[in-house]
Design an enzyme around this catalytic site. Sequence first.
Site, PDB file in Angstrom:
ATOM      1  CG  HIS A 132       0.091   6.878   5.242  1.00  0.00           C
ATOM      2  ND1 HIS A 132       1.223   7.336   5.869  1.00  0.00           N
ATOM      3  CD2 HIS A 132       0.284   5.545   5.071  1.00  0.00           C
ATOM      4  CE1 HIS A 132       2.062   6.329   6.062  1.00  0.00           C
ATOM      5  NE2 HIS A 132       1.512   5.216   5.591  1.00  0.00           N
ATOM      6  N   GLY A 150       0.831  -1.197   0.000  1.00  0.00           N
ATOM      7  CA  GLY A 150       0.000   0.000   0.000  1.00  0.00           C
ATOM      8  C   GLY A 150       0.866   1.248   0.000  1.00  0.00           C
ATOM      9  CG  HIS A 163      -1.114   1.374   7.194  1.00  0.00           C
ATOM     10  ND1 HIS A 163      -0.205   0.854   8.095  1.00  0.00           N
ATOM     11  CD2 HIS A 163      -0.395   2.191   6.377  1.00  0.00           C
ATOM     12  CE1 HIS A 163       1.004   1.340   7.812  1.00  0.00           C
ATOM     13  NE2 HIS A 163       0.918   2.150   6.776  1.00  0.00           N
ATOM     14  CD  GLU A 164      -1.295   2.586   2.599  1.00  0.00           C
ATOM     15  OE1 GLU A 164      -0.863   3.742   2.446  1.00  0.00           O
ATOM     16  OE2 GLU A 164      -0.572   1.633   2.930  1.00  0.00           O
ATOM     17  CD  GLN A 209       3.308   5.826   2.564  1.00  0.00           C
ATOM     18  OE1 GLN A 209       2.367   5.299   2.005  1.00  0.00           O
ATOM     19  NE2 GLN A 209       4.203   5.130   3.234  1.00  0.00           N
ATOM     20  CB  CYS A 255       4.735   2.086   7.453  1.00  0.00           C
ATOM     21  SG  CYS A 255       4.322   3.620   6.608  1.00  0.00           S
ATOM     22  CG  LEU A 256       6.475   1.017   1.471  1.00  0.00           C
ATOM     23  CD1 LEU A 256       5.941   1.315   0.077  1.00  0.00           C
ATOM     24  CD2 LEU A 256       7.605  -0.004   1.407  1.00  0.00           C
TER      25      LEU A 256
END
Length: 174
Positions: free
Chosen positions: A140, A46, A136-137, A51, A94-95
């Site tokens: 963000h 994701g 989660h996204e 990000q 998470c990236l």
Amino acid sequence: MTKRNILIEPDPILRKKSDPVEKVDKELKKLMDDMLETMYAAPGIGLAAVQIGILKRLIVIDISKEKEKKNPLFLINPSITFKSKKISTYEEGCLSLPNYFAEIERPAECHIDYINYDGKKKELKASGLLSTCIQHEIDHLNGILFIDYLSKLKKDMIIKKLVKYKKELNKVVL
Ligand code: ZN
């Protein structure tokens, strides 16, 4: 498609609230394609536009397994319309928080309204990993990272280590 640079916490941009997308046009589709390529290359399941430093309410997700056919999901202006009382726990990564994982509790199911890649209004009922990933996204898009659900002590420790990690990344080796 172009691979973009992923921001790593601590970064003030990651803490900003993203703005709704107003128009699904060529430019936006190009951005979504870039996000997908960036996510696949990372690799991750994701990625939110913030990000890669773009404050738009835009998410790409693909939870298909390695050997399965790719199954990208593009979510424009997603909004949660239902969250189940039932909770599930996943070990999240998470990236923007490389090398950190933590078990996070979230509603097991969620329903969302969103706009798809072609600019059409859609609804989705998600459970399991997809439900966790969507939540989660969407976090963000509101400037929230999964470490915000951890104790202050744990969160501070992770951020301290990430500051060190980023310094190492920026060192030039001659
Ligand atoms: Zn993330």
